[in-house]
Design an enzyme around this catalytic site. Sequence first.
Site, mmCIF file in Angstrom:
data_model
loop_
_atom_site.group_PDB
_atom_site.id
_atom_site.type_symbol
_atom_site.label_atom_id
_atom_site.label_comp_id
_atom_site.label_asym_id
_atom_site.label_seq_id
_atom_site.Cartn_x
_atom_site.Cartn_y
_atom_site.Cartn_z
ATOM 1 N N GLY A 90 0.763 -0.961 0.011
ATOM 2 C CA GLY A 90 0.198 0.043 0.298
ATOM 3 C C GLY A 90 1.107 1.394 0.055
ATOM 4 N N GLY A 92 3.058 3.502 1.703
ATOM 5 C CA GLY A 92 3.443 3.566 2.138
ATOM 6 C C GLY A 92 3.821 5.094 3.429
ATOM 7 N NE ARG A 93 9.625 6.083 -0.029
ATOM 8 C CZ ARG A 93 10.296 6.987 -0.450
ATOM 9 N NH1 ARG A 93 11.364 7.209 0.851
ATOM 10 N NH2 ARG A 93 10.958 5.900 -1.153
ATOM 11 C CE LYS A 112 8.614 7.860 -3.328
ATOM 12 N NZ LYS A 112 9.261 6.432 -4.748
ATOM 13 N N GLY A 125 7.357 6.794 6.690
ATOM 14 C CA GLY A 125 6.059 8.039 5.798
ATOM 15 C C GLY A 125 6.864 8.948 5.178
ATOM 16 N NE ARG A 175 4.729 9.564 -6.473
ATOM 17 C CZ ARG A 175 5.155 7.680 -6.116
ATOM 18 N NH1 ARG A 175 6.381 7.094 -6.725
ATOM 19 N NH2 ARG A 175 4.484 7.463 -5.778
ATOM 20 C CG ASP A 251 5.332 -3.282 -5.304
ATOM 21 O OD1 ASP A 251 5.405 -4.464 -5.205
ATOM 22 O OD2 ASP A 251 5.406 -2.502 -4.668
ATOM 23 C CG ASN A 252 7.795 -0.581 -7.401
ATOM 24 O OD1 ASN A 252 7.376 0.065 -6.793
ATOM 25 N ND2 ASN A 252 8.799 -1.113 -7.313
ATOM 26 C CG ASP A 261 6.994 3.048 -7.284
ATOM 27 O OD1 ASP A 261 6.327 4.758 -6.652
ATOM 28 O OD2 ASP A 261 6.230 2.816 -6.564
#
Length: 482
Positions: A90, A92-93, A112, A125, A175, A251-252, A261
């Site tokens: 998820g 996270g930051r 971010k 984070g 972003r 996840d990227n 990312d």
Amino acid sequence: MNPFDGLAWTNRFAGLGPDFYTELPAQGLPEPHWVAHSPDCARLLGLPEGWHTRPEALAALSGNSLWPGMRPLASVYSGHQFGVWAGQLGDGRALWLGELDTPHGPHEVQLKGGGLTPYSRRGDGRAVLRSSIREFLCSEAMAALGVPTTRALCITGSRLPVYRETVETAAVVTRVAPSFIRFGHFEHFAHHDQLDALKRLADWFITHHAPECADAPEPVVALLKRVSLQTAELMAHWQAIGFCHGVMNTDNMSMLGLTLDYGPFGFMDGFDPGHICNHSDDRGRYAYARQPAVGFWNLHALAQALVPLLPGEPEAAGERLLEAVDAYRDRFASAMLGRLRAKLGLEGEDAGDQALADDFLKLMAASRADFTLSFRRLSRAEADVEPLRDLFIDREALDAWLARWRQRLTPGAQARMLAVNPAVVLRNHLAEGAIRAAQRDDFTEIERLLKVLSRPFDEPALPSDAALPPDWASTLEVSCSS
């Protein structure tokens, strides 16, 4: 009057409901200051002239306030990291501020480094200034190169200490992308047997981001084929410019085929097919030459997540999805050959083009010839071949290859090649120079480098921007904390 009052926020993702995210405010930066901003990205969003001079902008993009219409939230996803199922991940930051209706269509805006979220796991984070500068510059550099990518609007900074290998200072990157949905979003709901949520996500994504798939006999299969083709094109583009992502976890991976990312990325200097840009990747899973195969592997993981959405037996559904993924192989091969033809200045098609391109790459690898400079100097080799020959150890072998290459050339090759072979890419040492200056509170090098990278096919005013890297560049390392 707030100049941002007229911005229209649509926030379509928020309509999916709380299964998909947690709403929460950012943890703002104390005493923030501007570090850098991208005029090109601001124009993409339709921001008003002088937006970055407004205290309201600094506050909002440092996480300290909201513009009217923003709705901050962190999304949940899962994924495979280094080929192993990592479970729930998820944002996270990262914190989704909302979706802005722009002249170029809706674009999501994220912070971010905006502080802890429910998905931060053992992290804090935060993002540090060093990594924020790298992501900001590379996002905009890739866009200028024509590579599909998320964008970066700005960086804000603070004296807030952040603890990594050393004590660093905090920063926030803003972003931008049409969507930040990843393969891992679908994997999350499939793995947890939340099939209703999985279907809602697929339907939502098709409606808003892939409407041409809606009328297909099986929309989900059509969606997977679309993602497979986009990913194949992206991998070919990365390979053609010598770009290494470094952390190609599922996840990227973007559902829109965007570069997503920017962590331990790198543009190769000396060409090595086995080059590993991520110091944390001790097994070389994400080495340069392996990126196309990893893209294919990740698509299989996405296909597995989509199986429950198809009618019939899972085995038969899986076969239909795998057929969609198989489109990747032919598309990558054709896209890669097309890009190599362009880099070599070849018009039309010839049966020997693949061998001609492969042989040049082999010569480059044998000499560890600089990737960017080899193609850039080849672009001018008809007028002056010596700068190219200086990069190679076996000059006789290069001369023999050049004789074959010249037989395939047609008029205008130099102009065509100079338009696709960049003079400047964001080499690690260039980014490091901007970082070191910024750590002394001098942000002018970021601004200067951004301008150079925005015109990558032009010869830069400073020859050092397009020269071989200095010896000290070989000591630079980037890792998953970068």
